[in-house]
Design an enzyme around this catalytic site. Structure first.
Site, PDB file in Angstrom:
ATOM      1  N   THR A  30      -9.153  -5.711   3.593  1.00  0.00           N
ATOM      2  CA  THR A  30      -8.949  -4.804   2.465  1.00  0.00           C
ATOM      3  C   THR A  30      -9.848  -5.321   1.351  1.00  0.00           C
ATOM      4  O   THR A  30      -9.676  -6.453   0.904  1.00  0.00           O
ATOM      5  CB  THR A  30      -7.486  -4.819   2.001  1.00  0.00           C
ATOM      6  OG1 THR A  30      -6.638  -4.477   3.103  1.00  0.00           O
ATOM      7  CG2 THR A  30      -7.260  -3.834   0.863  1.00  0.00           C
ATOM      8  N   ASP A  56      -9.280   0.257   1.534  1.00  0.00           N
ATOM      9  CA  ASP A  56      -8.320  -0.171   2.558  1.00  0.00           C
ATOM     10  C   ASP A  56      -8.841   0.265   3.928  1.00  0.00           C
ATOM     11  O   ASP A  56      -8.366   1.236   4.509  1.00  0.00           O
ATOM     12  CB  ASP A  56      -6.952   0.457   2.251  1.00  0.00           C
ATOM     13  CG  ASP A  56      -5.865  -0.108   3.141  1.00  0.00           C
ATOM     14  OD1 ASP A  56      -5.903  -1.309   3.425  1.00  0.00           O
ATOM     15  OD2 ASP A  56      -4.981   0.670   3.541  1.00  0.00           O
ATOM     16  N   GLN A  88      -4.590   2.279  14.827  1.00  0.00           N
ATOM     17  CA  GLN A  88      -3.426   2.706  14.040  1.00  0.00           C
ATOM     18  C   GLN A  88      -2.580   3.747  14.767  1.00  0.00           C
ATOM     19  O   GLN A  88      -1.350   3.657  14.788  1.00  0.00           O
ATOM     20  CB  GLN A  88      -3.936   3.264  12.707  1.00  0.00           C
ATOM     21  CG  GLN A  88      -2.854   3.699  11.733  1.00  0.00           C
ATOM     22  CD  GLN A  88      -3.439   4.333  10.466  1.00  0.00           C
ATOM     23  OE1 GLN A  88      -4.651   4.308  10.241  1.00  0.00           O
ATOM     24  NE2 GLN A  88      -2.572   4.889   9.630  1.00  0.00           N
ATOM     25  N   GLU A  97      -8.939   3.797  -2.883  1.00  0.00           N
ATOM     26  CA  GLU A  97      -7.670   3.688  -3.576  1.00  0.00           C
ATOM     27  C   GLU A  97      -7.858   2.977  -4.923  1.00  0.00           C
ATOM     28  O   GLU A  97      -8.879   2.335  -5.164  1.00  0.00           O
ATOM     29  CB  GLU A  97      -6.672   2.868  -2.749  1.00  0.00           C
ATOM     30  CG  GLU A  97      -6.560   3.352  -1.307  1.00  0.00           C
ATOM     31  CD  GLU A  97      -5.336   2.810  -0.583  1.00  0.00           C
ATOM     32  OE1 GLU A  97      -4.439   2.252  -1.258  1.00  0.00           O
ATOM     33  OE2 GLU A  97      -5.287   2.956   0.650  1.00  0.00           O
ATOM     34  N   ARG A 142      -8.608   3.939  12.856  1.00  0.00           N
ATOM     35  CA  ARG A 142      -7.680   5.043  13.144  1.00  0.00           C
ATOM     36  C   ARG A 142      -7.168   5.026  14.576  1.00  0.00           C
ATOM     37  O   ARG A 142      -6.039   5.447  14.839  1.00  0.00           O
ATOM     38  CB  ARG A 142      -8.353   6.384  12.872  1.00  0.00           C
ATOM     39  CG  ARG A 142      -8.819   6.574  11.444  1.00  0.00           C
ATOM     40  CD  ARG A 142      -7.689   6.465  10.456  1.00  0.00           C
ATOM     41  NE  ARG A 142      -8.173   6.588   9.075  1.00  0.00           N
ATOM     42  CZ  ARG A 142      -7.425   6.345   8.018  1.00  0.00           C
ATOM     43  NH1 ARG A 142      -6.163   5.947   8.153  1.00  0.00           N
ATOM     44  NH2 ARG A 142      -7.930   6.472   6.812  1.00  0.00           N
ATOM     45  N   HIS A 170      -3.693  13.910   0.619  1.00  0.00           N
ATOM     46  CA  HIS A 170      -3.961  12.967   1.715  1.00  0.00           C
ATOM     47  C   HIS A 170      -2.819  12.971   2.725  1.00  0.00           C
ATOM     48  O   HIS A 170      -3.061  13.041   3.940  1.00  0.00           O
ATOM     49  CB  HIS A 170      -4.165  11.557   1.151  1.00  0.00           C
ATOM     50  CG  HIS A 170      -4.264  10.502   2.210  1.00  0.00           C
ATOM     51  ND1 HIS A 170      -5.351  10.400   3.054  1.00  0.00           N
ATOM     52  CD2 HIS A 170      -3.402   9.517   2.580  1.00  0.00           C
ATOM     53  CE1 HIS A 170      -5.158   9.385   3.894  1.00  0.00           C
ATOM     54  NE2 HIS A 170      -3.987   8.835   3.630  1.00  0.00           N
ATOM     55  N   GLU A 209     -10.502   3.860   3.089  1.00  0.00           N
ATOM     56  CA  GLU A 209      -9.545   4.556   2.233  1.00  0.00           C
ATOM     57  C   GLU A 209      -9.858   4.152   0.798  1.00  0.00           C
ATOM     58  O   GLU A 209      -9.766   2.977   0.437  1.00  0.00           O
ATOM     59  CB  GLU A 209      -8.098   4.209   2.605  1.00  0.00           C
ATOM     60  CG  GLU A 209      -7.721   4.745   3.984  1.00  0.00           C
ATOM     61  CD  GLU A 209      -6.223   4.736   4.272  1.00  0.00           C
ATOM     62  OE1 GLU A 209      -5.483   3.935   3.649  1.00  0.00           O
ATOM     63  OE2 GLU A 209      -5.791   5.537   5.130  1.00  0.00           O
ATOM     64  N   ASP A 255       0.851  -1.180   0.000  1.00  0.00           N
ATOM     65  CA  ASP A 255       0.000   0.000   0.000  1.00  0.00           C
ATOM     66  C   ASP A 255       0.890   1.234   0.000  1.00  0.00           C
ATOM     67  O   ASP A 255       1.765   1.374   0.860  1.00  0.00           O
ATOM     68  CB  ASP A 255      -0.887  -0.019   1.247  1.00  0.00           C
ATOM     69  CG  ASP A 255      -2.026   0.989   1.158  1.00  0.00           C
ATOM     70  OD1 ASP A 255      -2.409   1.353   0.028  1.00  0.00           O
ATOM     71  OD2 ASP A 255      -2.540   1.395   2.210  1.00  0.00           O
ATOM     72  N   LYS A 285      -4.952  -1.913  10.020  1.00  0.00           N
ATOM     73  CA  LYS A 285      -5.235  -2.111   8.592  1.00  0.00           C
ATOM     74  C   LYS A 285      -5.500  -3.576   8.245  1.00  0.00           C
ATOM     75  O   LYS A 285      -6.188  -3.853   7.260  1.00  0.00           O
ATOM     76  CB  LYS A 285      -4.004  -1.689   7.766  1.00  0.00           C
ATOM     77  CG  LYS A 285      -3.579  -0.250   7.946  1.00  0.00           C
ATOM     78  CD  LYS A 285      -4.406   0.671   7.096  1.00  0.00           C
ATOM     79  CE  LYS A 285      -3.774   2.059   7.014  1.00  0.00           C
ATOM     80  NZ  LYS A 285      -4.478   2.881   6.011  1.00  0.00           N
ATOM     81  N   GLU A 309     -10.370  12.471   6.869  1.00  0.00           N
ATOM     82  CA  GLU A 309     -10.214  13.797   6.259  1.00  0.00           C
ATOM     83  C   GLU A 309     -11.568  14.484   6.081  1.00  0.00           C
ATOM     84  O   GLU A 309     -11.690  15.697   6.300  1.00  0.00           O
ATOM     85  CB  GLU A 309      -9.524  13.665   4.901  1.00  0.00           C
ATOM     86  CG  GLU A 309      -8.104  13.122   4.975  1.00  0.00           C
ATOM     87  CD  GLU A 309      -7.605  12.640   3.631  1.00  0.00           C
ATOM     88  OE1 GLU A 309      -7.818  11.444   3.316  1.00  0.00           O
ATOM     89  OE2 GLU A 309      -7.029  13.442   2.881  1.00  0.00           O
TER      90      GLU A 309
END
Lengths: 403, 403
Positions: free
Chosen positions: A249, A225, A232, A193, A229, A125, A191, A118, A245, A350
């Site tokens: 996925t 993904d 993490q 992606e 948080r 970002h 996420e 990844d 994570k 975000e």
């Protein structure tokens, strides 16, 4: 034109032709390869057994990996041949019985994923995350503009679109308490992606160049993904994200060949400072892939892939610069795709600015992070040949409560 | 006792019986499973075909993975049966032709490695690295005593002992120059570790407990997690080690079953502060595995595994605490094994204190980090049943110049 009678503007028309793996609801049904066209799936194993296409038997396998290993001449020849079969009326009678409704098949993970990497290649970002996670440091780490930062994720928990995502538990520090507690993540996020599927292998000890991208990469999936948080932020120093994570996925069931995205190439952003020679590109381009992030039915963001600072060709060159080899079925993802505006970000971290600015969905529900029962869907489109539009995705996942 | 006439004290006697995969120098030879006994290899596929042992056909495969997936009852039954075959004189005539000299076989990677996770579980190693890499911060990160820090490495570049290691190139900042350059690593290092091979799978969304270790983990390999310190130090913030590690990870060819290490169990160090409930162990133990690190023929260090702060059972529980699943053939390594003394460290970074205190090898050569042509060998021993000694390894690798 095709004899299938697809609706005009179908983003999964013959100009797209993504590949996948499916089973049918039939006791004893084994996984088989298919190509999606409109709302139909062409049984590729049956097509090859009927002698209508030749791919060294790889279309009769249970994953795309053996076909991926054949390399670009085969990929192009098979795609060209399938296009003929689906557009030349002369084949309609033979091919029609090998098509089945998409609604009647069960998509499976299309690849046996080798290694999953990844990246972290959106400057918007990375800047946003830097501000939120490391408010006392410069938003961009000093290495960010010199190399495409990446890390290895867990290949064994890459799941196909439609798989429920169990809310992960882990060590958390609510309010930055001195000691952690163990419990379900309260800051479960997505996420958005774009993932790149490696076709042909490279040799251990030998680097690939940016120009090798077209020969070694087969196609593209959308990737969600999922990220916890709170897990993490407590675990990731000094060795990077791990349990925040690795629980899941999600990838789209249908792999869009790079051949279908030729018309989607656009210039990639200029890089400053100039990159080291092994990261230079004689033909530097991105793809005009426009993602939509849908939260419980509401489109909350439209991340634009075209603006990613590091391209997939640079990512491949970097990934192998130390001599690391790639294998058919390796997957590397772009990193969260975020544009410069709030409505273009690829994560809820975000979107809600770390949870401080909740969003209101169309049904009136207010959200900071994901709640049990929430569903997130990623879709995307890109320009296709001759004014067509190519569809990518979907990647859908529903959050279920911790076990 | 065995009818093989092994020398007394052979650390690869019948009490050990590690499993591996090999080919012979014969055109068309395919990979097959073997068990090492002394300086001989028993062809397990031939043993099963002859009806001398039953393992659902898995001993006739080309990797250990299908056998691993069978689970502990099979692992124990096959081991017991092989022990009978090699000790009961009545089988000598049937079994002798299925043995071949170790020197005549070519070891292969014994597993198709699913996911590879590397932990960081020696408090002495973590303290040393913290001092060297982050001199302005506390040596141990705040999370270190709360969780076994780990990250995913590259499964596709796990190689078998004996494979040459090409010196990796990458981005470097000599003297912390403002901009990086690209070139061969000048600080190529080793990490002596113990690796744990997962046997049976777990289900996505379901955590394993520390008590599940014995049912899910099959055995042990020695691991040399080659590391390019200059590449690593520039790239690893904020998402962890990547190209500084991913060029090669060497493992021993022969997987020692946990069953062979029952007598090597020793109490693991007391942990302070107490760990969270999901990391507690009703029967907390480590293994008394004593490693030797040999640099161009000179023993430079003797890392003691017994003192590792986090045990492999805790690592497995942590790895799956978020619901991440494991698969047969997954590999997780302990992290560099370092004891409290300079002669017990598992990396040259620590041995030469970041290169500041070079060592002199027995042949008079002076070394800080690895030079082209250098060879590093890891071996280990552990107590076996009835006063025997169990051998692990070797893991040998020679450094060759950048391509």
């Amino acid at each position: 034109m095709t004899w299938l009678g697809l609706p005009a503007g179908d983003v999964f028309g013959v100009h797209n032709l993504p590949y996948g793996v499916f089973t049918v609801d039939d006791p004893g049904s084994t996984a088989r390869l298919g190509a999606r066209v409109g709302d139909l799936v062409l049984d590729l194993g049956a097509v090859e057994r009927a002698g209508l296409v030749e791919a060294a038997g790889t279309l009769q396998c249970a994953t795309l990996n053996p076909f991926l290993a054949l390399g670009r001449p085969y990929w192009t020849a098979v795609r060209d041949r399938l296009t003929v079969l689906l557009t030349d009326e002369a084949y309609a009678e033979q091919v029609s019985p090998l098509l089945m409704p998409l609604a009647e098949v069960r998509p499976r993970l299309p690849l046996a994923v080798g290694d999953y990497v990844d990246f972290y290649s959106s400057i918007d970002h990375a800047t946003n995350v830097g501000r939120l996670f490391r408010p006392d440091s410069p938003a961009l780490p000093p290495n960010w503009r010199h190399l495409p930062i990446g890390y290895h994720g867990r290949a064994g928990t890459v799941v196909v679109s439609g798989t429920d995502v169990v809310r992960p538990s882990g060590q958390l520090r609510p309010g930055h308490a001195p000691s952690p507690v163990f419990g379900p993540s309260g800051r479960l996020d997505v996420e958005a992606e774009v993932g790149f599927v490696v076709g042909t292998a490279s040799r251990l000890g030998t680097a690939l160049s940016t120009a090798d991208f077209a020969d070694h990469v087969f196609g593209v999936v959308l990737v969600n993904d999922w990220s916890a948080r709170d897990i993490q932020s407590w675990e990731y120093q000094p060795l990077g994200p791990f349990l925040g994570k690795s629980f899941a996925t999600s990838v789209s069931a249908w792999v869009v060949p790079l051949d279908a995205l030729a018309a989607a190439r656009v210039p990639a952003p200029t890089q400053s400072p100039p990159v080291l020679p092994y990261l230079t590109e004689t033909d530097r381009y991105s793809y005009d892939i426009r993602i939509e992030v849908v939260w419980n039915g509401t489109v909350v963001s439209r991340p634009p892939f075209a603006g990613m600072y590091w391209t997939p060709a640079q990512q491949l060159a970097h990934l192998t610069a130390n001599g690391a080899s790639v294998r058919p079925g390796d997957l590397y993802a772009s990193g969260t795709v975020s544009g410069p505006q709030r409505g273009q970000v690829g994560s809820f971290l975000e979107l809600t600015w770390g949870g401080a600015e909740p969003v209101t969905l169309a049904d009136g529900r207010i959200r900071s992070f994901l709640e049990d029962g929430d569903t997130v869907t990623l879709t995307a489109t890109a320009p296709g040949t001759g004014g067509t539009v190519v569809g990518l995705g979907e990647v859908v996942g529903r959050v279920v409560a911790s076990a």
